[in-house]
Design an enzyme around this catalytic site. Structure first.
Site, PDB file in Angstrom:
ATOM      1  N   GLU A 255       0.764  -1.253   0.000  1.00 48.89           N
ATOM      2  CA  GLU A 255       0.000   0.000   0.000  1.00 48.89           C
ATOM      3  C   GLU A 255       0.791   1.297   0.000  1.00 48.89           C
ATOM      4  O   GLU A 255       0.233   2.355   0.277  1.00 48.89           O
ATOM      5  CB  GLU A 255      -0.968   0.028   1.195  1.00 48.89           C
ATOM      6  CG  GLU A 255      -2.112  -0.944   1.041  1.00 48.89           C
ATOM      7  CD  GLU A 255      -3.139  -0.858   2.165  1.00 48.89           C
ATOM      8  OE1 GLU A 255      -2.860  -0.199   3.175  1.00 48.89           O
ATOM      9  OE2 GLU A 255      -4.212  -1.457   2.009  1.00 48.89           O
TER      10      GLU A 255
ATOM     11  N   GLU B 197      -7.162  -7.384  -0.990  1.00 49.41           N
ATOM     12  CA  GLU B 197      -7.538  -7.004   0.380  1.00 49.41           C
ATOM     13  C   GLU B 197      -8.920  -6.391   0.422  1.00 49.41           C
ATOM     14  O   GLU B 197      -9.271  -5.574  -0.445  1.00 49.41           O
ATOM     15  CB  GLU B 197      -6.579  -5.950   0.945  1.00 49.41           C
ATOM     16  CG  GLU B 197      -5.362  -6.480   1.618  1.00 49.41           C
ATOM     17  CD  GLU B 197      -4.606  -5.380   2.361  1.00 49.41           C
ATOM     18  OE1 GLU B 197      -5.240  -4.402   2.813  1.00 49.41           O
ATOM     19  OE2 GLU B 197      -3.380  -5.506   2.477  1.00 49.41           O
TER      20      GLU B 197
HETATM   21  C1  BMA Z   1      -4.907  -3.100   5.000  1.00 45.60           C
HETATM   22  C2  BMA Z   1      -3.613  -3.721   5.451  1.00 45.60           C
HETATM   23  C3  BMA Z   1      -3.196  -3.341   6.801  1.00 45.60           C
HETATM   24  C4  BMA Z   1      -4.331  -3.044   7.720  1.00 45.60           C
HETATM   25  C5  BMA Z   1      -5.673  -3.324   7.122  1.00 45.60           C
HETATM   26  C6  BMA Z   1      -6.814  -2.905   7.988  1.00 45.60           C
HETATM   27  O1  BMA Z   1      -4.827  -2.242   3.980  1.00 45.60           O
HETATM   28  O2  BMA Z   1      -2.642  -3.605   4.491  1.00 45.60           O
HETATM   29  O3  BMA Z   1      -2.314  -2.272   6.748  1.00 45.60           O
HETATM   30  O4  BMA Z   1      -4.166  -3.729   8.888  1.00 45.60           O
HETATM   31  O5  BMA Z   1      -5.731  -2.658   5.947  1.00 45.60           O
HETATM   32  O6  BMA Z   1      -6.884  -1.520   8.165  1.00 45.60           O
END
Ligand code: BMA
Length: 823
Positions: free
Chosen positions: A426, A517
């Site tokens: 990220e 994600e």
């Molecule tokens: C994502 C991850 C972490 C984080 C999660 C929840 O983007 O890459 O950095 O723990 O979000 O916020």
């Protein structure tokens, strides 16, 4: 002969307060040493975390007295090898400084022959506080590199140490120091093998081309014989190789005809080839072994009308990637055993996952992690350890990163399971969209470029050109990006649900080519909550509970989501349960959208698989290894063939998603039923299931029924059968769960212990049961299924397997509950 001597035993550390040396563990961390000596309370209990901050500000001294083995002492070269030092350490051997370490992610090696004594030697490791180490540099820099998750003062970007040690939005800030991997003496008089790598160059079912690489350090000039032996492929070949003083790299290609190909789970077997490499010279002989899988891997990125694909291909077959994001399984990873890794990776398999992403804020996992993934067929997306921060790029930092990357790529590139290298988590997205570029000098972005678009790709290309180097996740380009995420190209992190408060339906409009994600929080299991809190602290916003909630939006956001969909229960225990059911429904929604969009979308990895401590987080398995509702539900939404129902304004559409390369006939049953059991609609349809595809196989127009049925009292169901075997089933509701008028549960259940020592629970229900779950308070164990919906008039059997340490109890009682009991 080469000699090795482990120096892991009999270490002590100095406790300033008592002016005494205390027993230490190597591998270990200062926190675990203090804990084992009962000098600090459990860092995970109550609010202890904050009371232990003093540990990170101190210097810590570790000492070992040792006598080298006589055989080693005789050798011309004797190396002291620290596989991992966390992090800033000066090392003294018999009062002479031999080493200054500053990176926990690669070994530290030093030649000590001239300093070593034949009898008593003293090895001293002096750790300096990682925070203090960089504060002066930070002042000199004039600006602060962003590190939003760092709860320990923001020094972490300057230190090559696991970012999550400083705190994250799911984990504590426990900044460790310690000898976190093994220590050994290595002695030799002629040569020594530093590394053996066997990598796949190209392969198909007729032939595989492997590359065998040996790195040797030599004291002599001579010819060595290298024998490569592998029984399955009948490989047995010996090559002479001339070595000279210093580093020698031996490279040989090897062809294997008609190889048994390695496949990710769900697509074939995981045959492994066991290579024995024997190296012999006049006075020395060494044998090394390596197990490898033979496969080709490609991330297929083809331009198309909607952007550019991002599709994993193994042995030329597109693989829909299903899984989750892996974080370190403990704040103190030296406590983890191979069994812990096995239990967790097997749980990925049990939930029908085929991919884990090793996220960049943790650690490069130990060999056993990747060995298990090779054995079980789990694909690994490997991030380099950089996450959510900008990093410096002065020469010394880049040199340190280079050593780290060289070591890690060489260590990991032989594993078939590893499919790509990803620069960071990220960071590009954060620079462009999180307000950093507005506040920081442009040089910070140039530093980013140096690290992730120059150094890392150059090293990956040199060390492992067989895999894609992907600069950042999310990302859409190999070049330095000018814009943030693009939903038709590359991989995406979608956080509108949770971070922006969007409803689950927003997943529908945010589908990319590979969803790496997205997530939803929940409380951990009740027994895990009991492990860190007293009864009186078990309320939603007690100080203790809040100290185990690290997310910026906190438990308020979690409650907001529960309330959006469910009636808020009064009791703490019910809220805990309901948080998990809500989380499971959220991720089920997302995954089904992603899978329905196959082959546009070819991967979905939810955030997050596991926990590093017992906290409130996005995980589906809590710190103590207990499955949350999500993990049980994942087993269904990740099944190889999925039936998924989508509601449009007018229709109910049944999508059939098939991950596998098989075509077959099946029967689809579609129906609408009341919670009491009155079937309002039922249709049976013969269908053809197409390979690697998602198709709307049946549409039902709701026009005729909408006015006739009570939408709050009925549900839609879909079942898919291949002959008599049920492949997938699913349900859909017309209204939000909080508006449902669920019938009072009317069911019977019984349980008995079967011959294998597990328990069988039989359940028969007259009414619809929403997310039924079975609980066993007395002992710990896992259920074959849990948190499932049950149609009226159906029966189900589930198995309960007790954990090994739960003891053998004859009489075990179970409770069966469902959403009805929580509201
Ligand atoms: C994502 C991850 C972490 C984080 C999660 C929840 O983007 O890459 O950095 O723990 O979000 O916020």
């Amino acid at each position: 002969m080469n000699k090795k001597q482990s120096l892991n035993k009999k270490w002590v550390f100095f406790l300033e307060a008592e002016k005494k040396w205390k027993k230490a563990n190597v591998p270990g961390f200062i926190h675990t040493d203090l804990l084992n000596n009962k000098l600090i309370p459990d860092p995970f209990f109550g609010k202890n975390e904050t009371e232990l901050e003093w540990i990170q500000d101190k210097e810590w001294l570790y000492k070992l007295h040792f006598k080298p083995d006589t055989e080693i002492f005789k050798q011309n070269k004797i190396y002291l090898n620290f596989t991992g030092l966390d992090t800033y350490a000066d090392i003294f051997l018999n009062d002479t400084k031999i080493l200054s370490a500053n990176n926990m992610f690669h070994p530290w090696n030093v030649e000590v022959k001239s300093l070593l004594k034949s009898n008593q030697n003293e090895l001293l490791v002096k750790f300096r506080s990682p925070m203090k180490e960089v504060s002066s540099k930070m002042e000199w820099l004039g600006y602060k590199l962003p590190a939003d998750n760092d709860q320990a003062g923001g020094t972490s970007p300057h230190t090559r140490k696991a970012p999550y040690h400083y705190g994250w939005d799911w984990g504590p800030s426990l900044v460790t120091s310690g000898i976190w991997q093994g220590v050994e003496l290595i002695g030799y008089s002629d040569w020594h093998i530093e590394n053996l790598m066997i990598t796949n160059q190209k392969c198909d079912k007729n032939s595989a081309l492997l590359n065998i690489e040996l790195i040797l350090d030599s004291e002599v000039e001579e010819t060595i014989e290298i024998n490569i032996f592998e029984p399955k492929s009948k490989t047995d070949k010996t090559i002479s190789f001339g070595i000279k003083k210093g580093e020698n790299i031996f490279i040989s290609d090897l062809e294997i005809l008609n190889p048994e190909l390695w496949w990710p789970v769900g697509h074939g077997e995981q045959p492994l080839y066991l290579f024995t490499i024997s190296v012999v010279s006049s006075k020395n002989s060494v044998v090394k072994r390596k197990k490898i899988g033979i496969r080709s891997v490609l991330i297929n990125r083809q331009k198309d009308s909607r952007g550019e694909s991002f599709e994993i291909q193994v042995n030329d077959l597109p693989i829909f990637s299903k899984g989750a994001n892996w974080i370190p399984a403990d704040s103190f990873t030296t406590r983890l055993t191979k069994d812990d890794y096995k239990r967790l990776i097997t749980a990925a398999l049990d939930a029908n996952m085929n991919t884990l992403r090793i996220w960049g804020g943790g650690i490069y996992e130990p060999d056993c992690f990747y060995e298990l993934c090779d054995e079980l067929g789990i694909l690994v997306w490997q991030d380099f350890m950089f996450a959510c921060s900008m990093y410096p790029a002065e020469d010394s930092f880049l040199e340190s990163v280079e050593k780290e990357v060289r070591y890690q790529v060489r260590r990991l590139k032989s594993f078939a399971s590893v499919i790509l290298w990803c620069g960071n988590n990220e960071i590009a997205s954060a620079w462009i969209s999180w307000g950093w570029k507005e506040e920081l000098p442009k040089t910070v972005w140039l530093d980013y470029k140096k690290l992730f678009h120059e150094l890392l790709p150059k090293l990956c290309d040199e060390l492992d050109p067989t895999r894609l180097y992907w600069p950042s996740s999310p990302g859409h380009d190999l070049n330095l990006p000018k814009v943030d995420q693009i939903y038709g190209r590359g991989d995406n992190h979608y956080w509108g649900v949770w971070h922006s408060g969007e409803g689950f339906e927003a997943f529908e409009d945010n589908v990319g080519r590979f969803m790496s994600e997205y997530g939803m929080q929940s409380f951990p299991n009740k027994k895990t909550i009991d492990s860190f809190s007293k009864k009186e602290d078990q309320t939603i916003d007690s100080e203790v509970m809040n100290s185990h909630q690290k997310a910026s939006l906190g438990t308020a956001n979690l409650l907001m989501y529960i309330e959006k969909y469910y009636k808020m229960p009064a009791s703490f225990n019910s809220i805990v349960e309901l948080s998990q059911i809500m989380q499971a429904e959220a991720i089920k929604y997302a995954v089904e959208v992603h899978r329905r969009n196959m082959p546009f979308c070819m991967g979905t990895l939810y955030w997050q698989f596991n926990d590093c401590w017992p906290g409130i987080s996005w995980s589906s398995i809590d710190y103590r290894g207990e499955w949350k509702a999500l993990h049980y539900v994942a087993k269904h939404f990740y099944s190889p063939v999925l039936i998924s129902i989508k509601k449009t304004k007018t229709d109910l559409e049944c999508f059939l998603v098939n991950d596998q390369n098989t075509k077959f006939k099946a029967t689809l049953i579609f129906g609408i039923c009341s919670f009491e059991g009155t079937i309002l609609v039922e249709e049976h349809k013969q269908i053809i299931v197409e390979p690697i595809n998602s198709i709307n196989v049946f549409s039902f127009n709701m026009g005729s029924i909408l006015s006739e049925i009570d939408l709050a009292k009925s549900f839609v169901y879909c079942e898919l059968y291949k002959k008599n075997e049920i492949l997938s089933k699913n349900e859909l509701f017309f209204v939000k769960p909080k508006t449902l008028k669920l019938a009072q549960p009317d069911f019977e259940f019984s349980s008995h212990k079967n011959n294998e020592g597990t328990y069988i629970i039989s359940l028969t229900t007259k009414t619809f049961l929403y997310r039924t779950f079975v609980q066993c308070d007395a002992i710990e164990g896992s259920f074959s299924e849990n948190y499932f919906n049950m149609r009226p008039g159906t029966t189900k059997e589930i198995e309960f397997r007790t954990s090994l340490n739960s003891g053998d109890q004859e009489k075990v009682s179970f409770k069966v509950l469902s959403l009805y009991d929580l509201q």
